[in-house]
Design an enzyme around this catalytic site. Structure first.
Site, PDB file in Angstrom:
ATOM      1  N   CYS A  56      22.946 -13.137  39.917  1.00  0.00           N
ATOM      2  CA  CYS A  56      23.156 -13.401  41.351  1.00  0.00           C
ATOM      3  C   CYS A  56      24.646 -13.251  41.587  1.00  0.00           C
ATOM      4  CB  CYS A  56      22.703 -14.822  41.690  1.00  0.00           C
ATOM      5  SG  CYS A  56      23.313 -15.393  43.301  1.00  0.00           S
TER       6      CYS A  56
ATOM      7  N   GLU B 101      28.163 -21.617  48.487  1.00  0.00           N
ATOM      8  CA  GLU B 101      28.328 -21.447  49.947  1.00  0.00           C
ATOM      9  C   GLU B 101      28.982 -22.677  50.582  1.00  0.00           C
ATOM     10  OE1 GLU B 101      27.058 -17.585  50.521  1.00  0.00           O
ATOM     11  OE2 GLU B 101      27.408 -18.920  52.212  1.00  0.00           O
TER      12      GLU B 101
ATOM     13  N   ASP C 240      25.620  -8.721  51.362  1.00  0.00           N
ATOM     14  CA  ASP C 240      25.003  -9.789  50.572  1.00  0.00           C
ATOM     15  C   ASP C 240      24.481 -10.831  51.560  1.00  0.00           C
ATOM     16  OD1 ASP C 240      24.388 -11.448  48.253  1.00  0.00           O
ATOM     17  OD2 ASP C 240      26.080 -12.674  48.863  1.00  0.00           O
ATOM     18  N   SER C 241      23.760 -11.793  51.023  1.00  0.00           N
ATOM     19  CA  SER C 241      23.225 -12.848  51.903  1.00  0.00           C
ATOM     20  C   SER C 241      24.334 -13.798  52.348  1.00  0.00           C
ATOM     21  CB  SER C 241      22.192 -13.666  51.121  1.00  0.00           C
ATOM     22  OG  SER C 241      22.836 -14.209  49.971  1.00  0.00           O
TER      23      SER C 241
ATOM     24  N   CYS D  32      23.834  -7.897  45.805  1.00  0.00           N
ATOM     25  CA  CYS D  32      22.925  -9.037  45.882  1.00  0.00           C
ATOM     26  C   CYS D  32      21.778  -8.808  44.903  1.00  0.00           C
ATOM     27  CB  CYS D  32      22.388  -9.146  47.307  1.00  0.00           C
ATOM     28  SG  CYS D  32      21.179 -10.435  47.525  1.00  0.00           S
TER      29      CYS D  32
ATOM     30  N   HIS E 295      26.596 -14.507  43.611  1.00  0.00           N
ATOM     31  CA  HIS E 295      27.336 -15.746  43.896  1.00  0.00           C
ATOM     32  C   HIS E 295      27.877 -16.374  42.608  1.00  0.00           C
ATOM     33  CE1 HIS E 295      25.463 -15.690  47.887  1.00  0.00           C
ATOM     34  NE2 HIS E 295      26.137 -16.735  48.238  1.00  0.00           N
TER      35      HIS E 295
HETATM   36  N1  DGL Z   1      24.088 -13.283  46.231  1.00  0.00           N
HETATM   37  C1  DGL Z   1      22.651 -13.350  46.275  1.00  0.00           C
HETATM   38  C2  DGL Z   1      22.030 -12.761  44.984  1.00  0.00           C
HETATM   39  O1  DGL Z   1      22.766 -12.088  44.252  1.00  0.00           O
HETATM   40  C3  DGL Z   1      22.164 -14.728  46.581  1.00  0.00           C
HETATM   41  C4  DGL Z   1      20.840 -14.652  47.217  1.00  0.00           C
HETATM   42  C5  DGL Z   1      20.503 -15.831  48.067  1.00  0.00           C
HETATM   43  O2  DGL Z   1      21.007 -15.890  49.214  1.00  0.00           O
HETATM   44  O3  DGL Z   1      19.702 -16.670  47.613  1.00  0.00           O
HETATM   45  O4  DGL Z   1      20.810 -12.972  44.745  1.00  0.00           O
END
Ligand code: DGL
Length: 269
Positions: free
Chosen positions: A185, A151, A10-11, A73, A187
């Site tokens: 998302c 984050e 993931d990011s 992600c 997150h």
């Molecule tokens: N967890 C990522 C998602 O599901 C977040 C993406 C991001 O870094 O903006 O889109």
């Protein structure tokens, strides 16, 4: 039987929502997690940049000898689609399993979808939902501030900062009368108690990380690719200082990741 680890990326922290599920449903599976915390967010970047990042992220997991890759992600899944053919191993994205769960859950066929700007701009969730049921009414809403809030550990249910932001983003979706909300998302499930309290009791939240983890476990079981061992090892790799990651990760996963989190340089790995 295959004792190699499952790769999840993931990011940043979001993919841990899938890891948490995998740890529960597949307790004997080892996991290599990559969170690109030095380059998050992906969702506000252009397609070309995201695809370049995804190529590096998946190449890293392949070098770690994984047997399957979960793109935990929504942004990556929306922009890069299915990379299984390119990588030559089982590859899982979050959109397909999540929309299946949402269509199953809804009663009034009014479904909200929240995600990063890139995910919402791709229209991937709406298109996938209408393919399953053309009678659905879909209400998309980009929530760009949710990722930085998670984050940076603004995740406490009683914290008024994420609650005010959630009210601002979600009020129109709530007023549209949806009975199901896709957390598009990975997150977002980390603040699902805040999202749930703003949306109200009658709305079912669909956790994309969880649905993708369930889909992966079903396929690996079917293909006899689960490990035979009882002990598992989970390692976490990030591209920024591990401290920020370990704090929120331990809060969310409910166990320590200290000593198993390593910073790498993804551009030169
Ligand atoms: N967890 C990522 C998602 O599901 C977040 C993406 C991001 O870094 O903006 O889109």
């Amino acid at each position: 039987m295959d004792n190699r680890p499952i790769g999840v990326f993931d990011s940043g922290l979001g993919g841990l929502t899938a890891v948490k599920e995998l740890e529960q449903i597949l307790p004997s599976e080892s996991i290599v997690y990559f969170g690109d915390t030095g380059r998050v967010p992906y969702g506000t970047k252009d397609r070309e940049t995201i695809l370049r990042y995804v190529k590096q992220d998946t190449a890293f997991l392949m070098k770690m000898g994984v047997k399957a890759v979960l793109a935990a992600c929504g942004t990556v899944s929306s922009v890069a689609g299915d990379l299984g053919g390119v990588l030559g191993l089982p590859y899982f994205e979050v959109i397909a399993p999540t929309v299946r769960a949402a269509v199953k859950a809804t009663r009034n066929r009014r479904i909200g979808v929240i995600g990063t700007p890139a995910t919402i701009a791709s229209d991937s969730y709406r298109k996938a939902l209408l393919k399953l049921d053309s009678e659905l009414t879909v209400f998309p809403q980009a929530c760009p501030l949710f990722v930085p809030l998670v984050e940076n550990a603004f995740i406490a249910p009683q914290d008024e900062v994420p609650r005010l932001v959630a009210e601002r983003y979600l009020a129109p979706v709530r007023e549209a009368g949806v009975d199901t909300l896709i957390l598009g998302c990975t997150h977002y499930p980390i603040i699902s108690s805040i999202i749930g309290s703003v949306m109200g009791k009658g709305v079912t939240l669909i956790d994309s990380g969880r649905e993708a983890a369930l889909a992966l476990s079903g396929v690996l079981r079917e293909k006899n690719l689960l490990s035979g061992g009882s002990t598992r090892s989970c390692s976490y790799y990030v591209t920024d200082t591990p401290d920020n990651f370990t704090n929120v990760a331990e809060l969310f996963l409910g166990h320590s990741v200290t000593g198993r989190t390593e910073r790498i340089d993804i551009e030169t790995f």
